[in-house]
Write a protein that holds these residues in place. Sequence first.
Motif, PDB file in Angstrom:
ATOM      1  N   MET A 558       0.823  -1.209   0.000  1.00 37.23           N
ATOM      2  CA  MET A 558       0.000   0.000   0.000  1.00 37.23           C
ATOM      3  C   MET A 558       0.857   1.260   0.000  1.00 37.23           C
ATOM      4  O   MET A 558       0.520   2.264  -0.642  1.00 37.23           O
ATOM      5  N   ALA A 559       1.988   1.223   0.715  1.00 34.15           N
ATOM      6  CA  ALA A 559       2.870   2.395   0.750  1.00 34.15           C
ATOM      7  C   ALA A 559       3.467   2.670  -0.627  1.00 34.15           C
ATOM      8  O   ALA A 559       3.622   3.829  -1.044  1.00 34.15           O
ATOM      9  N   LYS A 560       3.810   1.617  -1.383  1.00 31.05           N
ATOM     10  CA  LYS A 560       4.319   1.799  -2.737  1.00 31.05           C
ATOM     11  C   LYS A 560       3.241   2.401  -3.638  1.00 31.05           C
ATOM     12  O   LYS A 560       3.519   3.260  -4.478  1.00 31.05           O
ATOM     13  N   GLN A 561       2.001   1.946  -3.465  1.00 28.94           N
ATOM     14  CA  GLN A 561       0.892   2.507  -4.238  1.00 28.94           C
ATOM     15  C   GLN A 561       0.674   3.969  -3.859  1.00 28.94           C
ATOM     16  O   GLN A 561       0.353   4.806  -4.718  1.00 28.94           O
ATOM     17  N   LEU A 562       0.849   4.282  -2.593  1.00 29.89           N
ATOM     18  CA  LEU A 562       0.735   5.667  -2.116  1.00 29.89           C
ATOM     19  C   LEU A 562       1.682   6.579  -2.887  1.00 29.89           C
ATOM     20  O   LEU A 562       1.286   7.653  -3.366  1.00 29.89           O
ATOM     21  N   VAL A 563       2.935   6.181  -3.024  1.00 29.04           N
ATOM     22  CA  VAL A 563       3.927   7.012  -3.702  1.00 29.04           C
ATOM     23  C   VAL A 563       3.529   7.265  -5.145  1.00 29.04           C
ATOM     24  O   VAL A 563       3.684   8.372  -5.672  1.00 29.04           O
ATOM     25  N   SER A 564       2.975   6.253  -5.802  1.00 28.71           N
ATOM     26  CA  SER A 564       2.634   6.391  -7.223  1.00 28.71           C
ATOM     27  C   SER A 564       1.393   7.239  -7.453  1.00 28.71           C
ATOM     28  O   SER A 564       1.211   7.760  -8.558  1.00 28.71           O
ATOM     29  N   GLU A 565       0.537   7.393  -6.437  1.00 25.82           N
ATOM     30  CA  GLU A 565      -0.744   8.080  -6.652  1.00 25.82           C
ATOM     31  C   GLU A 565      -0.925   9.347  -5.823  1.00 25.82           C
ATOM     32  O   GLU A 565      -1.859  10.108  -6.077  1.00 25.82           O
ATOM     33  N   PHE A 566      -0.059   9.576  -4.859  1.00 26.88           N
ATOM     34  CA  PHE A 566      -0.314  10.656  -3.907  1.00 26.88           C
ATOM     35  C   PHE A 566      -0.304  12.035  -4.556  1.00 26.88           C
ATOM     36  O   PHE A 566      -1.154  12.877  -4.263  1.00 26.88           O
ATOM     37  N   PHE A 567       0.658  12.286  -5.454  1.00 30.23           N
ATOM     38  CA  PHE A 567       0.831  13.631  -6.002  1.00 30.23           C
ATOM     39  C   PHE A 567      -0.068  13.854  -7.204  1.00 30.23           C
ATOM     40  O   PHE A 567       0.389  14.171  -8.311  1.00 30.23           O
ATOM     41  N   GLY A 568      -1.362  13.689  -6.966  1.00 27.95           N
ATOM     42  CA  GLY A 568      -2.331  13.864  -8.037  1.00 27.95           C
ATOM     43  C   GLY A 568      -3.737  13.916  -7.494  1.00 27.95           C
ATOM     44  O   GLY A 568      -3.970  14.324  -6.350  1.00 27.95           O
ATOM     45  N   ALA A 569      -4.688  13.457  -8.290  1.00 23.94           N
ATOM     46  CA  ALA A 569      -6.102  13.594  -7.946  1.00 23.94           C
ATOM     47  C   ALA A 569      -6.512  12.763  -6.736  1.00 23.94           C
ATOM     48  O   ALA A 569      -7.552  13.016  -6.130  1.00 23.94           O
ATOM     49  N   LYS A 570      -5.704  11.745  -6.361  1.00 26.70           N
ATOM     50  CA  LYS A 570      -6.060  10.890  -5.233  1.00 26.70           C
ATOM     51  C   LYS A 570      -5.394  11.323  -3.923  1.00 26.70           C
ATOM     52  O   LYS A 570      -5.409  10.577  -2.937  1.00 26.70           O
ATOM     53  N   GLU A 571      -4.826  12.496  -3.911  1.00 23.88           N
ATOM     54  CA  GLU A 571      -4.106  12.962  -2.720  1.00 23.88           C
ATOM     55  C   GLU A 571      -4.969  12.917  -1.465  1.00 23.88           C
ATOM     56  O   GLU A 571      -4.544  12.418  -0.409  1.00 23.88           O
ATOM     57  N   LEU A 572      -6.208  13.430  -1.544  1.00 24.58           N
ATOM     58  CA  LEU A 572      -7.057  13.505  -0.352  1.00 24.58           C
ATOM     59  C   LEU A 572      -7.414  12.107   0.153  1.00 24.58           C
ATOM     60  O   LEU A 572      -7.471  11.877   1.367  1.00 24.58           O
ATOM     61  N   TYR A 749       1.172  21.622 -11.024  1.00 22.10           N
ATOM     62  CA  TYR A 749       0.288  21.065 -10.002  1.00 22.10           C
ATOM     63  C   TYR A 749      -1.166  21.056 -10.463  1.00 22.10           C
ATOM     64  O   TYR A 749      -1.925  20.148 -10.126  1.00 22.10           O
ATOM     65  N   ARG A 750      -1.557  22.080 -11.218  1.00 20.20           N
ATOM     66  CA  ARG A 750      -2.920  22.059 -11.783  1.00 20.20           C
ATOM     67  C   ARG A 750      -3.059  20.868 -12.736  1.00 20.20           C
ATOM     68  O   ARG A 750      -4.070  20.169 -12.747  1.00 20.20           O
ATOM     69  N   GLU A 751      -2.043  20.654 -13.542  1.00 22.52           N
ATOM     70  CA  GLU A 751      -2.067  19.551 -14.502  1.00 22.52           C
ATOM     71  C   GLU A 751      -2.165  18.197 -13.783  1.00 22.52           C
ATOM     72  O   GLU A 751      -2.910  17.311 -14.206  1.00 22.52           O
ATOM     73  N   LEU A 752      -1.443  18.063 -12.665  1.00 24.60           N
ATOM     74  CA  LEU A 752      -1.456  16.811 -11.903  1.00 24.60           C
ATOM     75  C   LEU A 752      -2.704  16.668 -11.034  1.00 24.60           C
ATOM     76  O   LEU A 752      -3.043  15.563 -10.621  1.00 24.60           O
ATOM     77  N   GLY A 753      -3.360  17.797 -10.744  1.00 23.94           N
ATOM     78  CA  GLY A 753      -4.502  17.766  -9.818  1.00 23.94           C
ATOM     79  C   GLY A 753      -4.077  17.626  -8.371  1.00 23.94           C
ATOM     80  O   GLY A 753      -4.841  17.141  -7.529  1.00 23.94           O
ATOM     81  N   PHE A 754      -2.853  18.081  -8.065  1.00 27.59           N
ATOM     82  CA  PHE A 754      -2.282  17.951  -6.719  1.00 27.59           C
ATOM     83  C   PHE A 754      -2.682  19.179  -5.893  1.00 27.59           C
ATOM     84  O   PHE A 754      -2.120  20.265  -6.041  1.00 27.59           O
ATOM     85  N   ILE A 755      -3.667  18.989  -5.022  1.00 29.82           N
ATOM     86  CA  ILE A 755      -4.308  20.107  -4.332  1.00 29.82           C
ATOM     87  C   ILE A 755      -3.349  20.836  -3.398  1.00 29.82           C
ATOM     88  O   ILE A 755      -3.287  22.075  -3.392  1.00 29.82           O
ATOM     89  N   SER A 756      -2.615  20.104  -2.570  1.00 33.41           N
ATOM     90  CA  SER A 756      -1.704  20.760  -1.623  1.00 33.41           C
ATOM     91  C   SER A 756      -0.657  21.588  -2.358  1.00 33.41           C
ATOM     92  O   SER A 756      -0.274  22.671  -1.903  1.00 33.41           O
ATOM     93  N   GLY A 757      -0.165  21.068  -3.503  1.00 27.21           N
ATOM     94  CA  GLY A 757       0.802  21.821  -4.292  1.00 27.21           C
ATOM     95  C   GLY A 757       0.204  23.098  -4.847  1.00 27.21           C
ATOM     96  O   GLY A 757       0.840  24.161  -4.842  1.00 27.21           O
ATOM     97  N   MET A 758      -1.032  23.031  -5.332  1.00 27.47           N
ATOM     98  CA  MET A 758      -1.697  24.229  -5.851  1.00 27.47           C
ATOM     99  C   MET A 758      -1.846  25.281  -4.759  1.00 27.47           C
ATOM    100  O   MET A 758      -1.582  26.470  -4.975  1.00 27.47           O
ATOM    101  N   ILE A 759      -2.280  24.842  -3.568  1.00 24.12           N
ATOM    102  CA  ILE A 759      -2.469  25.788  -2.463  1.00 24.12           C
ATOM    103  C   ILE A 759      -1.148  26.458  -2.104  1.00 24.12           C
ATOM    104  O   ILE A 759      -1.082  27.682  -1.931  1.00 24.12           O
ATOM    105  N   GLU A 760      -0.068  25.672  -2.026  1.00 28.48           N
ATOM    106  CA  GLU A 760       1.229  26.243  -1.661  1.00 28.48           C
ATOM    107  C   GLU A 760       1.721  27.221  -2.718  1.00 28.48           C
ATOM    108  O   GLU A 760       2.235  28.301  -2.392  1.00 28.48           O
ATOM    109  N   ALA A 761       1.557  26.870  -3.984  1.00 29.19           N
ATOM    110  CA  ALA A 761       1.996  27.767  -5.056  1.00 29.19           C
ATOM    111  C   ALA A 761       1.176  29.063  -5.046  1.00 29.19           C
ATOM    112  O   ALA A 761       1.725  30.166  -5.231  1.00 29.19           O
ATOM    113  N   LEU A 762      -0.124  28.951  -4.847  1.00 30.91           N
ATOM    114  CA  LEU A 762      -0.978  30.146  -4.800  1.00 30.91           C
ATOM    115  C   LEU A 762      -0.610  31.039  -3.608  1.00 30.91           C
ATOM    116  O   LEU A 762      -0.634  32.267  -3.704  1.00 30.91           O
TER     117      LEU A 762
END
Length: 837
Positions: A558-572, A749-762
Motif C-alpha cells: 500500500m505504501a508503494k501505491q501511495l507514492v505512485s498516486e499521492f501527487f495527483g487527484a487521489k491525494e485527499l 500542479y494544476r495539470e497533476l490535480g495535486f491540491i496541496s501543491g496548488m495551495i502552496e503555489a498560490l
Amino acid sequence: MTLPSGTVTFLFTDIEGSTRLAQQHPDQMPALLARHNEILTRTIQAHQGTVFQVVGDAICASFSSANDALEAALEAQRQLQEEAWRPAPIKVRMGIHTGTVYLNGDNEYSGYATLALSQRVTNAGHGGQILLSSAARELVRDSPPKDAELVDLGERRLKDLLRPEHLYQLNASGLPSTFPPLKTLDSFPNNLPTQLTSFIGREREITEVKQELHERRLVTLTGSGGTGKTRLSLQVAAELLGQFPHGIWFVELAPLADPELIPQTILASIGINEQAGKPPIDLLMEYLRGKISLIILDNCEHLIEASARVTDTLLNAAPELKVLASSREALGIKGELSYPVPSLSSPDIKHLPVIDKLSQYEAVRLFIDRASLVSPHFVVDKDNAPYIAQICHRLDGIPLAIELAAARVKMLSVDQISERLDDRFRLLTGGARTALPRQQTLRALIDWSYDILSENERLLLCRLSVFAGSWTLEAAEAICVGDGIELFDVLDLLSQLVNKSLVVVIEKPQTSESSLSAQGPLRYRMLETIRQYAREKLLEAGQGKRIRDSHFDYYLHMAKQLVSEFFGAKELVWLVWLDDEWDNLRAAVEWSLETHPEAGLELVNCLGYVFLDNLNNLTDIQNWLHQLLSHPLNSTRTLIRARGLLHWAWYANANYETSVRIQSMIDESISIYEELGDRNGLAHGYLGAALAAENIETGLTYFEKALALLHETKDRVWTGFALLYFGWLIETQDYARKLESLEESLAIYRELGFISGMIEALKQLGALAIRERNFELAHLRLDEGLSILQEHASVLGNSITMSYDLGDLAYYEGNYELARIYYEDCLSWAGQKCLPL
C-alpha cells in the motif's frame, strides 16, 4: 448566585404528565409552563431558596434550612392549587431531601448520592404530593408547618438505591391527601434484584431505550461482555415499573446450558408453578395473554436460537407483552430493534481536562465510586488523576473491567494499576464471590464470548488482532486468508464478529459533499481488551509470525501505491488513508525492525516522500529512519539507503537539527546515487542539498542542477516541487524569475490535480504580489488558495501560512481588525502544525 454547600436541603419538582400535556395542548403549553415556573421560582426565593437548575418542566432548588424548603413546597402547592389553569390543570410532584454536597470550581454541585436520592424521592410521588426523605423529616419533625402533619409511608425501595428509604408525606389543610400508590419498586409486581452498588451515568442510553420500548415490542441490548447491558436493562425496567401494571420480570439465562429450560426459567421468575402434563410454554402463553407485562431476557447469546423461538412465540401469543433482551448479538426476530450498548465515556488521554472536569466522564465516575467502596479514604488529586484517566481509556470504558481495576486500589496505587494493564488478564481478577464466574475475571468474561464462536470465527478474530487501531475489509481479506479461511469467507465471518459485538464498525461522519470521495471505506476495530485476548490466542496457535509478515507485506504494498498516486487527484484519499492507518504503519515498521529491516526502510521511504506535516507523524518517521539506517543490514550502499539518508536529512532540516550532520547525510546520499548511476535520485539529492544550504547562492546552484536532471528524467512531480521552492528561494528583487518559477510550478500542479501543491503555489504567488503592492493580484491568488483549502478542510485542516499571508494582505490594505483575526488564527494553529503543506 451564591449556593449553600455542606449540609443542604433540596427541593426537586416536576409536572406530572408533562409530555402528554404538551402533545394535547402544544399551543398553550409554553404559557402554562412559564406560569408554573413563575410561581415556583417566586415562592422558592421568598423562602430563602435558590433555583440552581431548570430542565424542561423540572425545577431544582437548594436551601440552607429544611424548614424553609418545606414551607416553600407547601406554599407553592397551595398557589398551584388555587391557580385557574386553562385548558388543563398543572399538577406538580415534589420531593425534599437533606444531604451533604460541595461546590466545584464552576459553582456546580458535586455529591451524586445526595442529588440522586433527591430525584428518586420526587419520582416516587404524584402530582400535588410532597414527599420527604427520612433525613429531611428528622430536621422538621419538631416544627412542622401550621395545620400540617407528616404521614409515615414506611420504607420503600427506590430505583438504584442500595437500601430502602423511609418516606413521609406532608398533609396540609386545603391540599389533597389521598394519592395512588407510590411509584416505588415494591408498588408494582416485579422480581427486579436489589442492586448493591450505585448506577453511574447512561442518561442518554436510558432515555433512548425507554423510547424504543415505547414504540416497539422487542428491544435487544447488544454489546461485548462487561459493557453493562444487564445493569442498563435493570435501570430501564426500574424507571418503567408504572407502565407495566401486570409486572416486570427479570430472567437470567446465563446459568442455563439446556435451551429447553428457558420456558421453565421464565415461569419460575414470574412465580408460576408448573402443571403436570402441560408444556411450560403453553402455561406462559395463557398467563401473559391480555397482560401488560415486560420480560427481561438477560444473556441470550449462548442460547440464541432457543431464546429467539421462545420470544417470538410469546410476543405472538400476548399482544400487550414487551421484551427487553440482552445478548452479544441480536435475536434476529421480525420487529426487533437492536440497540448497541456503548462503553462508558472516557477521557482522551492526549487532551486531559482539568481535574475538576474529569468526573464528567462516566468511566471516571465509576472508577472513583468503586474505588471508594474498597478504600474509603480514596481521593482524586492532581497526581493520580492522569492515571485514572489512563486506566479508563485503556480499558475502553468497559464497566466490568473498570470495576475490577478499581477493586485493586486496596493493594496497589493508581499508577501501579495503570502500569500493569499490559498484563490486564492477570491483574483484573477477584470480582465479587457471588457474581457469575465469568464476571469475576476479565479473561473469563471474554472466554464466555470466545467459546460460543465457530472455529473459523475464532480463526479470523485471532488474526484480526494483528491490526493496531482499525482496518478495512480489503485489508482483512489481504492479510487474514489462508489456512482454513478463503477470501470469500472473510466478509461473512467479519459480519458475524460484528453481530456478536466482538468487532465494532466505525462509521465516519461525512462533513461535506466535496469531501465524500476522501472519506474512505468503512473501518472496523476491536476494543483493546478484546484485541489483547485475541492476540494471546493467535500466539498460542503459533500463527503470530505468519500473520505479522502478511500484515507487513500488505502495508508495504500500500505504501508503494501511495507514492505512485499521492501527487495527483487521489491525494485527499491517501491523506485520509494515512490518518486512518498510521497505527498499523507504526506496527508494521516495528515488526520490520525485528525481522526484515531492509524492507522496513523501503516502507518508511515511501512514507517519507509525502512530507507529512503532522508533528507526531514527523517524529515517528525520524525515529524510524534513525533506527533503520543504523541497522547493520542497512549499511550497504543501496538506493534504498540513499533514499533513507535523504529523507532523514529533509526531516532533520525541517526540525532545525545540526547542519553538519544533515550535510553529511546528504553527501552520502548523493555519492551513492552517483555511484549507482541513478540520475533521478541524484536530482532529489541536489534538492535536499539546496534546502539544507547555508546560503542562498549555494542553494540556488543546487536547485538549478536538480531542475536540469528533473527535466531530463521527465519527473513532473518533483519538477513542480523544485520550481516552487526555487521560486521561494530566489531574491525578491529578481521578480520576473521568481514569478516565472512559481507560475510554472502552479501550472504543473494544476495539470497533476495535486491540491496541496496548488495551495502552496498560490500562497507563494499571493505573498509575492503583496511584496509588489499588487493587492488585486494578491487577492486573486490568495482567495483561490483559501477557497480550495476551505473546500477540503475536513481532510487538509487549516494552514498557518495561509492565515499569515491573508493577515499581511489585510494589514497592508489598512484593515487592521481583519489582520488581527488572521494573525490570531495563525497563532492558534502554530501549536498544531510544524510544516506548511
